[in-house]
Design a protein around this motif. Structure first.
Motif, short mmCIF file in Angstrom:
data_model
loop_
_atom_site.label_atom_id
_atom_site.label_comp_id
_atom_site.label_asym_id
_atom_site.label_seq_id
_atom_site.Cartn_x
_atom_site.Cartn_y
_atom_site.Cartn_z
N LEU A 1 -13.37 -32.65 104.63
CA LEU A 1 -13.39 -31.23 104.29
C LEU A 1 -12.02 -30.62 104.58
O LEU A 1 -11.35 -31.02 105.53
CB LEU A 1 -14.46 -30.54 105.14
N VAL A 2 -11.62 -29.68 103.76
CA VAL A 2 -10.38 -28.94 103.99
C VAL A 2 -10.74 -27.47 104.03
O VAL A 2 -11.36 -26.95 103.10
CB VAL A 2 -9.34 -29.22 102.87
N LEU A 3 -10.39 -26.79 105.12
CA LEU A 3 -10.68 -25.37 105.28
C LEU A 3 -9.37 -24.57 105.26
O LEU A 3 -8.38 -24.98 105.86
CB LEU A 3 -11.39 -25.12 106.62
N ASP A 4 -9.39 -23.46 104.57
CA ASP A 4 -8.23 -22.57 104.53
C ASP A 4 -8.31 -21.58 105.68
O ASP A 4 -9.39 -21.16 106.07
CB ASP A 4 -8.19 -21.83 103.20
N GLY A 5 -7.16 -21.23 106.21
CA GLY A 5 -7.14 -20.30 107.33
C GLY A 5 -5.81 -19.61 107.47
O GLY A 5 -4.91 -19.76 106.65
N TRP A 6 -5.68 -18.86 108.55
CA TRP A 6 -4.47 -18.12 108.83
C TRP A 6 -4.36 -17.83 110.32
O TRP A 6 -5.34 -17.91 111.05
CB TRP A 6 -4.41 -16.83 108.03
N ILE A 7 -3.16 -17.53 110.73
CA ILE A 7 -2.88 -17.11 112.10
C ILE A 7 -2.69 -15.60 112.05
O ILE A 7 -1.92 -15.09 111.24
CB ILE A 7 -1.58 -17.77 112.63
N THR A 8 -3.40 -14.88 112.92
CA THR A 8 -3.25 -13.42 112.95
C THR A 8 -1.97 -13.04 113.69
O THR A 8 -1.34 -13.87 114.34
CB THR A 8 -4.44 -12.76 113.67
N ALA A 9 -1.61 -11.78 113.60
CA ALA A 9 -0.42 -11.28 114.30
C ALA A 9 -0.54 -11.47 115.81
O ALA A 9 0.45 -11.64 116.50
CB ALA A 9 -0.20 -9.81 113.97
N ALA A 10 -1.78 -11.49 116.31
CA ALA A 10 -2.02 -11.68 117.74
C ALA A 10 -2.04 -13.16 118.14
O ALA A 10 -2.22 -13.48 119.31
CB ALA A 10 -3.34 -11.02 118.14
N GLY A 11 -1.91 -14.08 117.16
CA GLY A 11 -1.89 -15.50 117.46
C GLY A 11 -3.24 -16.19 117.34
O GLY A 11 -3.35 -17.39 117.56
N GLU A 12 -4.29 -15.45 116.99
CA GLU A 12 -5.61 -16.03 116.82
C GLU A 12 -5.65 -16.86 115.54
O GLU A 12 -5.07 -16.48 114.52
CB GLU A 12 -6.65 -14.92 116.74
N ALA A 13 -6.32 -18.01 115.57
CA ALA A 13 -6.47 -18.87 114.40
C ALA A 13 -7.85 -18.64 113.79
O ALA A 13 -8.86 -18.62 114.49
CB ALA A 13 -6.32 -20.32 114.80
N VAL A 14 -7.87 -18.45 112.47
CA VAL A 14 -9.11 -18.16 111.75
C VAL A 14 -9.20 -19.09 110.55
O VAL A 14 -8.21 -19.32 109.86
CB VAL A 14 -9.12 -16.69 111.24
N VAL A 15 -10.39 -19.67 110.29
CA VAL A 15 -10.63 -20.46 109.09
C VAL A 15 -11.84 -19.90 108.36
O VAL A 15 -12.75 -19.34 108.96
CB VAL A 15 -10.84 -21.97 109.35
N ILE A 16 -11.84 -20.08 107.05
CA ILE A 16 -12.96 -19.66 106.21
C ILE A 16 -13.89 -20.85 106.06
O ILE A 16 -13.51 -21.87 105.50
CB ILE A 16 -12.47 -19.20 104.83
N GLU A 17 -15.11 -20.71 106.56
CA GLU A 17 -16.09 -21.79 106.43
C GLU A 17 -16.91 -21.63 105.15
O GLU A 17 -17.30 -22.61 104.55
CB GLU A 17 -17.00 -21.84 107.65
#
Length: 78
Positions: free
Chosen positions: A18-34
């Motif tokens: 599986l490959v999940l797309d995500g981003w790093i927020t300005a605060a450094g938190e990592a988020v992925v779309i499940e």
């Protein structure tokens, strides 16, 4: 859920099947779309914590100006 306009640097988290797309927020938190259809995301305080939470994997950084990638990919196929 983090608002898409608040996204920082985009990445793809490559897991075994599986490959999940995500981003790093300005605060450094990592988020992925499940699941984009249901609006489900997962997040962690750091990218290292996020990868560890999925049991490993590797990160592919996307170019800063790239358009938003598809929500997720199964078996490495778009």
């Amino acid at each position: 859920m983090t608002h898409p306009l608040a996204r920082g640097r985009s990445f793809r988290l490559h897991l075994a099947h599986l490959v999940l797309d995500g981003w790093i927020t300005a605060a450094g938190e990592a988020v992925v779309i499940e699941d984009q259809d249901l609006g489900l995301t997962a997040s962690a305080p750091t990218l290292t914590d996020l990868v560890r939470g999925y049991g490993g994997g590797h990160i592919q950084w996307l170019p800063p100006a790239s358009p938003a990638p598809p929500a997720q990919h199964h078996g490495g196929q778009p």
